[in-house]
Motif scaffolding. Structure first.
Motif, PDB file in Angstrom:
ATOM      1  N   SER A  31       0.605   2.797   9.072  1.00 21.62           N
ATOM      2  CA  SER A  31      -0.116   1.628   9.576  1.00 21.62           C
ATOM      3  C   SER A  31      -1.471   1.559   8.901  1.00 21.62           C
ATOM      4  N   GLY A  32      -2.027   0.350   8.825  1.00 17.39           N
ATOM      5  CA  GLY A  32      -3.363   0.194   8.273  1.00 17.39           C
ATOM      6  C   GLY A  32      -3.457   0.521   6.800  1.00 17.39           C
ATOM      7  N   THR A  33      -2.372   0.293   6.069  1.00 19.49           N
ATOM      8  CA  THR A  33      -2.367   0.594   4.641  1.00 19.49           C
ATOM      9  C   THR A  33      -1.706  -0.539   3.876  1.00 19.49           C
ATOM     10  N   VAL A  34      -1.829  -0.492   2.556  1.00 21.95           N
ATOM     11  CA  VAL A  34      -1.208  -1.476   1.664  1.00 21.95           C
ATOM     12  C   VAL A  34      -0.299  -0.720   0.706  1.00 21.95           C
ATOM     13  N   ILE A  35       0.970  -1.095   0.676  1.00 22.91           N
ATOM     14  CA  ILE A  35       1.934  -0.480  -0.228  1.00 22.91           C
ATOM     15  C   ILE A  35       2.157  -1.421  -1.406  1.00 22.91           C
ATOM     16  N   ASN A  36       1.786  -0.975  -2.604  1.00 22.41           N
ATOM     17  CA  ASN A  36       2.010  -1.777  -3.804  1.00 22.41           C
ATOM     18  C   ASN A  36       3.425  -1.564  -4.328  1.00 22.41           C
ATOM     19  N   VAL A  37       4.074  -2.666  -4.676  1.00 21.49           N
ATOM     20  CA  VAL A  37       5.400  -2.618  -5.292  1.00 21.49           C
ATOM     21  C   VAL A  37       5.254  -3.313  -6.638  1.00 21.49           C
ATOM     22  N   ASP A  38       4.829  -2.542  -7.645  1.00 21.03           N
ATOM     23  CA  ASP A  38       4.379  -3.178  -8.884  1.00 21.03           C
ATOM     24  C   ASP A  38       4.851  -2.487 -10.158  1.00 21.03           C
ATOM     25  N   GLY A  39       5.671  -1.449 -10.041  1.00 23.82           N
ATOM     26  CA  GLY A  39       6.157  -0.764 -11.226  1.00 23.82           C
ATOM     27  C   GLY A  39       5.080  -0.031 -12.005  1.00 23.82           C
ATOM     28  N   GLY A  40       3.900   0.118 -11.423  1.00 22.84           N
ATOM     29  CA  GLY A  40       2.826   0.806 -12.109  1.00 22.84           C
ATOM     30  C   GLY A  40       1.606  -0.061 -12.316  1.00 22.84           C
ATOM     31  N   HIS A  41       1.278  -0.823 -11.289  1.00 22.17           N
ATOM     32  CA  HIS A  41       0.051  -1.620 -11.244  1.00 22.17           C
ATOM     33  C   HIS A  41       0.052  -2.838 -12.147  1.00 22.17           C
ATOM     34  N   GLY A  42       1.217  -3.390 -12.386  1.00 20.90           N
ATOM     35  CA  GLY A  42       1.293  -4.736 -12.953  1.00 20.90           C
ATOM     36  C   GLY A  42       0.878  -4.909 -14.390  1.00 20.90           C
ATOM     37  N   GLY A  43       0.757  -3.824 -15.169  1.00 22.23           N
ATOM     38  CA  GLY A  43       0.391  -3.976 -16.580  1.00 22.23           C
ATOM     39  C   GLY A  43      -0.875  -4.764 -16.747  1.00 22.23           C
ATOM     40  N   ASN A  44      -0.865  -5.714 -17.657  1.00 24.59           N
ATOM     41  CA  ASN A  44      -2.057  -6.521 -17.943  1.00 24.59           C
ATOM     42  C   ASN A  44      -1.960  -7.926 -17.359  1.00 24.59           C
ATOM     43  N   LEU A  45      -0.917  -8.163 -16.551  1.00 24.68           N
ATOM     44  CA  LEU A  45      -0.752  -9.507 -16.018  1.00 24.68           C
ATOM     45  C   LEU A  45      -1.647  -9.720 -14.818  1.00 24.68           C
ATOM     46  N   GLY A  46      -2.404 -10.794 -14.823  1.00 31.78           N
ATOM     47  CA  GLY A  46      -3.285 -11.078 -13.712  1.00 31.78           C
ATOM     48  C   GLY A  46      -2.614 -11.823 -12.592  1.00 31.78           C
TER      49      GLY A  46
END
Length: 261
Positions: free
Chosen positions: A243-258
């Protein structure tokens, strides 16, 4: 792994297609009764019918515009108190500080930012009285990868992540879990639209949008099912202390795409 979701009731906003549709399918496959919310009645009816046929689960829907807080009252009146609320509705447009005027900014935030917050406020109180509930806010990685070309979205998602952390930081005291799932680029119609807008602004040619895919991990966007599986696990008691957290589902922080959500 039995997630223990059989017999639970869930509401999924933005549930007619894309990530929301995939989340609804995943929850229904685990035995949840699912209520879908979106604006288009026809698309909702088709999606609800498909999910019910595939899973055998009870699937109902409400065609509502959640940017209007009165729609939340209508939703609560039409449904029983859910065990799980997944906030997913919203489509914030791409554009920089000069191209997104106040009217477009407010319209987008009324649905995704204030829509999430108002739904949380409405259901949190009822869940607290019952002593249980899970609220998952689907945000977007632009919250972390600040993007001047997606300024309304990057600011809105950052705010929703902060909101989820703040509320979820002590919601377990009320028997409730509140958290966020923040996807990177996901293979939906919406991500293509955002990429086309960026390609038009940067190259003068919207058809060059696929050039951005090379910047992503593994050279692809996430599948909607990959995001839905994370949401479904987090909605279950297998994640009872998350709880109280953010789980990123991005394969490694989204590369260089903004622009990503």
């Amino acid at each position: 792994m039995d997630l223990g979701l059989n017999g639970k009731q869930a509401i999924v906003t933005g549930g007619s297609k894309g990530i929301g549709g995939a989340v609804a399918r995943a929850l229904a496959a685990e035995g949840c009764a699912v209520h879908l919310v979106a604006r288009s009645k026809d698309v909702l009816a088709t999606t609800a019918s498909e999910i019910a046929r595939e899973s055998g689960a009870q699937v109902t829907y409400s065609a509502l515009d959640l940017s209007d807080s009165k729609s939340i009252e209508a939703l609560m009146a039409a449904t029983s108190l859910p065990d799980i609320l997944v906030n997913n509705a919203g489509a914030i447009p791409a554009g920089d500080i000069l191209s997104i005027d106040e009217a477009r900014w407010r319209e987008a935030w009324d649905l995704k930012v204030f829509g999430y917050i108002n739904l949380c406020r409405a259901y949190y109180g009822a869940m607290r009285s019952r002593g249980s509930g899970v609220i998952i806010n689907v945000t977007g990685l632009a919250a972390d990868r600040f993007d001047a070309g997606y300024v309304a979205g990057t600011t809105g998602n950052a705010g929703l992540n902060a909101f989820s952390r703040a509320v979820g930081g002590r919601s377990l005291n009320d028997g409730i879990r509140v958290l966020a799932v923040s996807p990177g680029a996901v293979a939906t119609e919406r991500i293509e639209t955002l990429m086309r807008t960026r390609a038009q602004n940067e190259f003068g040619d919207s058809d060059r949008w696929q050039s951005y895919l090379g910047n992503l991990p593994a050279g692809r966007a996430a599948k909607t099912e990959e995001v839905a599986d994370v949401v479904t696990f987090l909605a279950s008691d297998r994640a009872a202390f998350v709880s109280g957290t953010v789980i990123n589902v991005d394969g490694g922080h989204g590369g260089n795409l903004g622009i990503i959500s």
